[in-house]
Design an enzyme around this catalytic site. Structure first.
Site: not given
Length: 293
Positions: A60-61, A134-135, A145, A162, A175-176, A234
């Site tokens: 996939d990568g 993907n995202d 924090r 937050k 799906t990831a 990535q």
């Protein structure tokens, strides 16, 4: 089909043997003379305009990285052959290459479009434009924090919360990381965008599903904390205070070649829900077949 390209990251001797085996099988099946080999690391520098089919050997990568790197002139489909571990995005496993080439010869396949995201990171000091299949993830650093995120959709304030971060995903990316953070599965043939919070400090912040032409703008408000933006897990960019992160549907989509018997729900069950070994290129590849290469 006159010219095919094969993209691979030949990091192991076994991968090189698989590459030579795949080349021989394509030449034998389609009587091809023109097969161009690309490294997955510098494919954005290559001339792909004459390629009829781009075969991606890897997991996939590898496919995600290549999808982001393809230039605007490339319009051919991608055939993903999994030689990695999960291979959720691949069209076929390396162990099934003979039957895959038979279906390819018989025309038993379809080409589907998968939407991508365009991400513009703008501040007084810097401007950068990124792509994602993907995202797009905006999240705090490892030792930071919680950060306050302010989200606008089409110019209107949606939420301020937050938490550790948020994930903007395509249906392909549902799906990831989005799934791991509690987001929904989305049929990859749809065109929409989801926003899923990562460890929100308030229960009022939930996943939202938006139309694909929505324009999402995010500001991360923090003191001395570190915030990073990553695409497809990535590439990472450090986001400074008062930086605008604007995400929208990219003008370009990725064309994937899928065979007629491709069953998305079977792949979903085996590789995500049940996490079985079926389709694991590492386990299912017959080592005897590559020893001769």
């Amino acid at each position: 089909m006159n010219i095919i390209g094969i993209a691979i990251n030949p990091s192991k001797d076994k991968d090189n043997k698989i590459l030579h085996m795949v080349i021989d099988k394509f030449r034998e099946k389609f009587n091809l003379k023109d097969i161009v080999i690309f490294s997955s690391f510098d494919i954005e520098k290559q001339d792909l305009k004459n390629i009829d089919l781009l075969v991606v050997l890897g997991g996939d990568g590898t496919l995600l990285g290549i999808a982001r790197s393809l230039n605007e002139s490339f319009d051919a489909p991608i055939l993903g052959i999994n030689i990695g571990n999960l291979g959720f995005l691949s069209s076929v496993e390396i162990s099934d290459i003979d039957s895959a080439l038979e279906k390819l010869e018989q025309g038993k396949f379809k080409v589907v479009n998968r939407m991508m995201l365009n991400c513009k990171v703008e501040s007084n000091e810097n401007k950068e434009e990124l792509k994602a299949l993907n995202d797009v993830v905006l999240a705090r650093g490892t030792l930071s924090r919680m950060v306050r995120f302010k989200i606008y959709v089409d110019g209107k304030i949606y939420s301020a919360f937050k938490g550790d971060g948020l994930i903007i995903a395509t249906p392909t990316g549902s799906t990831a990381y989005s799934f791991s953070a509690g987001g929904p599965f989305v049929d990859p043939d749809l065109e929409l965008i989801t926003i899923t919070p990562i460890c929100p400090h308030t229960k009022s912040m939930h996943t939202i599903v938006l139309k694909s032409d929505s324009i999402i703008e995010i500001y991360a408000e923090y003191g001395d904390e570190k915030v990073y933006l990553t695409v497809d897990g990535q590439k990472a960019v450090k986001v400074k205070h008062e930086t605008s992160v604007k995400v929208s549907k990219d003008e370009r989509s990725v064309k994937l070649l899928l065979f007629d018997d491709y069953d998305y729900f079977k792949v979903l069950r085996n590789k995500i829900l049940n996490n079985s070994k079926e389709g694991d290129g590492e386990n299912f590849w017959n080592q005897k077949d590559i020893l001769k290469y």
